[in-house]
Design an enzyme around this catalytic site. Structure first.
Site, PDB file in Angstrom:
ATOM      1  N   HIS A 435      55.760  64.726 -43.432  1.00 56.31           N
ATOM      2  CA  HIS A 435      54.900  64.288 -42.336  1.00 56.31           C
ATOM      3  C   HIS A 435      54.239  62.938 -42.610  1.00 56.31           C
ATOM      4  CE1 HIS A 435      53.116  64.705 -38.548  1.00 56.31           C
ATOM      5  NE2 HIS A 435      52.726  65.969 -38.585  1.00 56.31           N
ATOM      6  N   ARG A 436      54.369  62.418 -43.818  1.00 58.96           N
ATOM      7  CA  ARG A 436      53.848  61.083 -44.101  1.00 58.96           C
ATOM      8  C   ARG A 436      54.679  60.015 -43.401  1.00 58.96           C
ATOM      9  NH1 ARG A 436      54.128  61.187 -50.509  1.00 58.96           N
ATOM     10  NH2 ARG A 436      56.225  61.866 -49.860  1.00 58.96           N
TER      11      ARG A 436
END
Length: 462
Positions: A435-436
């Site tokens: 999700h980064r």
């Protein structure tokens, strides 16, 4: 490609006078530098992959006293992913084997001594004996306190060897049709001592080579067959209540999974209709095409349109749009899990991709994959559909941006746009992503593209 042995000189008596200020030469090769001050070299345990911390000696191809030529295979080492022949970088003589077959040594530690000439073999062996005696004297007290425990543990070890012998039948033998039997020197010596016929032994080493543990397993299996009056165990090859240490590969998987916990991930699922893909597979299956290759090709074509899903973040401060689309596919093998990589899957035709996949699977099961064949993936597929699993989540491998879990294609009752009820084959896919770098909208758009390709698969055969 076999890897070269790391070696460094040990001082010999002829160079003792220059030990304080030795003259050195630097030899550069793929994994570092070697300092040269004498004519007896230590052969180090090489690092065969970026995650390898220790290696196990599967078999010594050469024996003590053998003459070695540069580039010649000397030892087979089990890394955390595969068994690999390791070559020497120097000419010389194998003076002393310091880690026997079955032994484990940390990366960078000495596993043997290499003498430049026959005259130095005795000197090298004397140095090894001196080092061994000093090490044993420092551990005498510990050894004496555990002697009783070791004695009580010995009988179960025999049972473990029996179980290995029973499960090894799935591996092809080292001798077929009366051809030459391929066995390590130590295995041949052990077979002679134990009076085991090598022709009846199934080899589990590289390319079916017989190693020492195979001889021991064959002897144990023969003993069990002679006394086969006891009831069978609850599960073949498993001793209930026993504590089993990780294999080298299992240890690597464990470390990778723990590393994955530090990455913030999320999951998105999608339902894809597979009738058209199933029909295409049925049509071209006879030409050697596999469903794995079809899924990999479809995934690669979707990634072309969504490069962020093929990206990776390694330092937590930036991410990389990978220049190649390399699809790694999880494969369960005896004792662990490995991910052979279909490189440039978007550019290869489906027939070449299928042939390459079969080749990779064969090499993976024989533990013969080279590092670039399992550690270069940019996106991973994990397919449990062949086991009837309809949906599951996969853990993100370190260093990649996403992994897709593929479930089984099953007949499903669905409603059409005009309100009619019909039957279609559908499968569930769940993508786990970093999700980064990758956000929900990115995955949603990628899955929509993937569904369109699978539901109208005409582009997969071009």
């Amino acid at each position: 490609m076999a890897h070269l042995l790391h070696t460094s000189f040990l001082p010999s008596s002829s160079s003792a006078a220059v030990l304080r200020r030795p003259q050195t030469r630097i030899f550069r090769f793929s994994r570092g530098r070697v300092r040269v001050d004498a004519k007896i070299r230590e052969i180090f345990m090489p690092a065969l992959s970026s995650t390898m911390t220790e290696g196990k000696i599967v078999s010594w191809i050469k024996t003590e006293g053998d003459k070695l030529a540069k580039g010649e295979s000397v030892v087979v080492v089990e890394s955390d992913k595969a068994d690999m022949d390791v070559e020497t970088f120097y000419d010389g003589y194998l003076a002393k084997i310091m880690v026997e077959e079955g032994g484990v040594a940390p990366v960078g530690s000495a596993i043997a001594l290499l003498a430049e000439s026959e005259d130095e073999i005795a000197e090298a062996q004397a140095k090894a004996a001196t080092a061994a005696s000093s090490a044993s004297s420092s551990s005498t007290e510990t050894a004496s306190t555990t002697a009783t425990v070791a004695t009580s543990v010995d009988p179960p070890r025999t049972e473990e060897k029996v179980k290995v012998g029973l499960t090894a039948a799935a591996v092809h033998p080292a001798s077929e049709g009366g051809k030459r039997i391929v066995a390590s020197p130590y295995a041949k010596k052990l077979a002679k001592e134990l009076k085991v016929e090598l022709g009846t032994v199934v080899g589990t080493g590289p390319m079916g080579r017989i190693v020492a543990k195979d001889v021991e397993a064959a002897l144990s299996a023969a003993t069990v067959a002679t006394h086969a009056t006891a009831a069978p165990p609850p599960a073949a090859g498993v001793e209930l209540g026993s504590v089993v240490p990780f294999t080298t590969m299992q240890g690597a998987v464990s470390r990778n999974m723990l590393e994955s916990l530090s990455v913030p991930t999320f999951r998105v699922g999608y339902t894809i209709t597979t009738n058209a893909l199933d029909a295409l597979y049925k049509k071209i299956k006879s030409k050697g095409v596999t469903m794995t290759a079809l899924l990999a090709k479809a995934t690669a074509l979707a990634l072309v349109k969504h490069p962020v899903v093929n990206s990776s973040c390694r330092d937590g401060n930036s991410f990389t749009y990978n220049s190649s689309i390399n699809i790694a596919v999880a494969v369960a093998i005896d004792g662990g899990l490995i991910t052979p990589v279909l490189q440039d899957a978007d550019k290869a035709d489906i027939y070449s991709l299928s042939r390459k996949w079969k080749e990779l699977v064969d090499k993976a099961r024989a533990k013969q994959l080279q590092p670039q064949e399992y550690n270069t993936g940019t996106f991973t597929l994990s397919n449990l559909g062949m086991f009837g699993v309809d949906r599951f989540d996969a853990i993100l491998p370190p260093g990649t941006g996403a992994i897709m879990a593929v479930g089984a294609s099953q007949p499903t009752v669905v409603a059409s746009k005009d309100g009619r009820i019909g039957m279609k084959n559908q499968m569930q896919v769940n993508v786990t992503a970093d999700h980064r770098v990758i956000y929900g909208a990115d995955l949603a758009q990628f899955l929509q593209t993937l569904a369109k390709i699978i539901e109208d698969p005409k582009d997969l055969t071009f």
